[in-house]
Design a protein around this motif. Structure first.
Motif, short mmCIF file in Angstrom:
data_model
loop_
_atom_site.label_atom_id
_atom_site.label_comp_id
_atom_site.label_asym_id
_atom_site.label_seq_id
_atom_site.Cartn_x
_atom_site.Cartn_y
_atom_site.Cartn_z
N VAL A 110 -3.71 -32.00 -40.58
CA VAL A 110 -2.97 -31.09 -41.46
C VAL A 110 -3.68 -30.97 -42.80
N GLY A 111 -4.12 -32.10 -43.34
CA GLY A 111 -4.80 -32.09 -44.63
C GLY A 111 -6.09 -31.30 -44.61
N THR A 112 -6.89 -31.47 -43.55
CA THR A 112 -8.16 -30.74 -43.48
C THR A 112 -7.94 -29.25 -43.26
N LEU A 113 -6.90 -28.91 -42.52
CA LEU A 113 -6.57 -27.49 -42.33
C LEU A 113 -6.27 -26.83 -43.67
N MET A 114 -5.54 -27.55 -44.51
CA MET A 114 -5.21 -27.02 -45.84
C MET A 114 -6.45 -26.96 -46.74
N MET A 115 -7.32 -27.99 -46.64
CA MET A 115 -8.56 -27.97 -47.42
C MET A 115 -9.44 -26.80 -46.98
N TYR A 116 -9.48 -26.56 -45.68
CA TYR A 116 -10.27 -25.45 -45.15
C TYR A 116 -9.72 -24.13 -45.68
N GLY A 117 -8.40 -24.04 -45.77
CA GLY A 117 -7.77 -22.84 -46.32
C GLY A 117 -8.15 -22.63 -47.78
N ILE A 118 -8.20 -23.71 -48.54
CA ILE A 118 -8.60 -23.63 -49.95
C ILE A 118 -10.02 -23.10 -50.06
N ASP A 119 -10.91 -23.58 -49.17
CA ASP A 119 -12.30 -23.10 -49.17
C ASP A 119 -12.36 -21.61 -48.87
N LYS A 120 -11.57 -21.14 -47.91
CA LYS A 120 -11.58 -19.73 -47.54
C LYS A 120 -11.08 -18.86 -48.69
N ILE A 121 -10.08 -19.34 -49.38
CA ILE A 121 -9.58 -18.59 -50.55
C ILE A 121 -10.66 -18.51 -51.62
N SER A 122 -11.36 -19.62 -51.85
CA SER A 122 -12.44 -19.64 -52.85
C SER A 122 -13.56 -18.67 -52.47
N GLU A 123 -13.94 -18.69 -51.17
CA GLU A 123 -14.98 -17.78 -50.69
C GLU A 123 -14.53 -16.32 -50.84
N GLY A 124 -13.28 -16.07 -50.51
CA GLY A 124 -12.74 -14.71 -50.61
C GLY A 124 -12.73 -14.20 -52.04
N ASN A 127 -16.43 -13.55 -53.12
CA ASN A 127 -17.02 -12.37 -52.48
C ASN A 127 -16.12 -11.15 -52.50
N LYS A 128 -14.97 -11.29 -53.16
CA LYS A 128 -13.97 -10.22 -53.22
C LYS A 128 -13.60 -9.74 -51.81
N ASN A 129 -13.38 -10.72 -50.94
CA ASN A 129 -13.02 -10.46 -49.55
C ASN A 129 -11.55 -10.80 -49.35
N VAL A 130 -10.72 -9.78 -49.30
CA VAL A 130 -9.28 -9.98 -49.17
C VAL A 130 -8.93 -10.66 -47.85
N GLY A 131 -9.67 -10.34 -46.81
CA GLY A 131 -9.41 -10.92 -45.49
C GLY A 131 -9.52 -12.43 -45.50
N ILE A 133 -9.19 -14.36 -48.13
CA ILE A 133 -8.10 -14.89 -48.96
C ILE A 133 -6.82 -15.00 -48.14
N VAL A 134 -6.53 -13.96 -47.39
CA VAL A 134 -5.33 -13.95 -46.55
C VAL A 134 -5.43 -15.04 -45.47
N ALA A 135 -6.62 -15.16 -44.86
CA ALA A 135 -6.83 -16.19 -43.83
C ALA A 135 -6.65 -17.59 -44.42
N GLY A 136 -7.15 -17.79 -45.64
CA GLY A 136 -7.01 -19.08 -46.30
C GLY A 136 -5.55 -19.43 -46.58
N ILE A 137 -4.81 -18.45 -47.07
CA ILE A 137 -3.38 -18.66 -47.34
C ILE A 137 -2.64 -18.99 -46.04
N ALA A 138 -3.01 -18.28 -44.96
CA ALA A 138 -2.37 -18.51 -43.66
C ALA A 138 -2.63 -19.93 -43.17
N MET A 139 -3.86 -20.42 -43.38
CA MET A 139 -4.20 -21.79 -42.95
C MET A 139 -3.40 -22.83 -43.73
#
Length: 262
Positions: A110-124, A127-131, A133-139
């Motif tokens: 669970v913790g790594t899934l949330m950390m992975y989500g944080i990374d996706k939000i940062s990448e989004g 790179n101004k990639n809304v997709g 960001i949304v994927a990161g929030i979902a994770m």
């Protein structure tokens, strides 16, 4: 330990922190498995800093791993195998005085899934990639939403068993061994560039447990080895914990069962 030198202490490596955690965890599980034989409650105190130590180690490991996806997959496989192994061992042995509820792999998944989500939000955001960001929030929200769904199924007698089995395969926050304390993992990940802030977060959670009269406040002692962490990996043996964790729990359970039944 790898980071110890004769006459000069150079701090703890990641390997050292794992060994400290394993030793404390083993003592704690002796208490858990031998309570029916009168194991003293103070043995339980040794285990209170353990989850916090492993949470910190997972933050460090996730931050430096070459493949975060493989890191997550290993933990997920460990989570499932631990859950299934414990279920079948209890079913075969039939020793009801002790329940095998342990599964730190679920907490770390669970913790790594949330950390992975944080990374996706940062990448989004970068790179101004809304997709992304949304994927990161979902994770990040997934373990919380899955908890709500599984709990709703558990409230219905017709679906309760489906929910119990689902919890073995679906990362869910409320079904972790340490429940909402697992949120320390993404919080410490956000604060990964400030050791003092990480320790302050641990202290805040410990203070909460202290106000509740829970011995979990002793998690505060994890701050000592964390502050002495030198940032080095140390020895390898990365798979040792994956084997040691379930095997020592199952072995202690079987020994306790044997003593109780003879």
């Amino acid at each position: 330990m790898n980071s110890l030198r004769i006459g000069k202490f150079k701090g703890f490596t990641t390997f050292d922190l794992k060994i400290i955690g394993i030793i404390l965890m083993f003592i704690d599980h002796i208490h858990q498995m031998f309570v029916p034989m009168g194991a003293p409650n103070w043995l339980d105190w040794f285990g209170r800093p353990v989850a916090t130590l492993f949470f910190f180690v997972s933050v460090v490991g996730f931050s430096h791993t070459r493949s975060k996806e493989k890191y997550m997959l290993r933990l997920y496989i460990g989570m499932v195998l631990m859950a299934l192994g414990s279920f079948f061992i209890q079913m075969i042995v039939g020793y009801e005085e002790v329940q095998l509820m342990n599964n730190i792999f679920r907490d770390l998944t669970v913790g790594t899934l949330m950390m992975y989500g944080i990374d996706k939000i940062s990448e989004g955001r970068l790179n101004k990639n809304v997709g992304k960001i949304v994927a990161g929030i979902a994770m990040i929200l997934f373990p919380i939403l899955s908890s709500v769904i599984l709990l709703s199924f558990m409230s219905n007698p017709d679906t309760v068993m489906a929910a119990v089995w689902g919890a073995n395969f679906i990362p869910s926050l409320v079904f972790t061994e340490n429940n909402f304390m697992v949120l320390l993992i993404p919080l410490m990940y956000l604060a990964r560039n400030s050791r003092w802030l990480q320790c302050a977060l641990i202290a805040l959670v410990a203070a909460f447990f202290f106000t509740q009269g829970s011995t979990q406040w002793m998690m505060l002692f994890a701050v000592i080895p964390i502050l002495l962490f030198n940032g080095e990996k140390g020895r390898g043996m990365k798979n040792f914990f994956y084997y040691f964790y379930p095997l020592h729990i199952w072995l202690l359970y079987l020994v306790s069962a044997y003593i109780a039944m003879h």
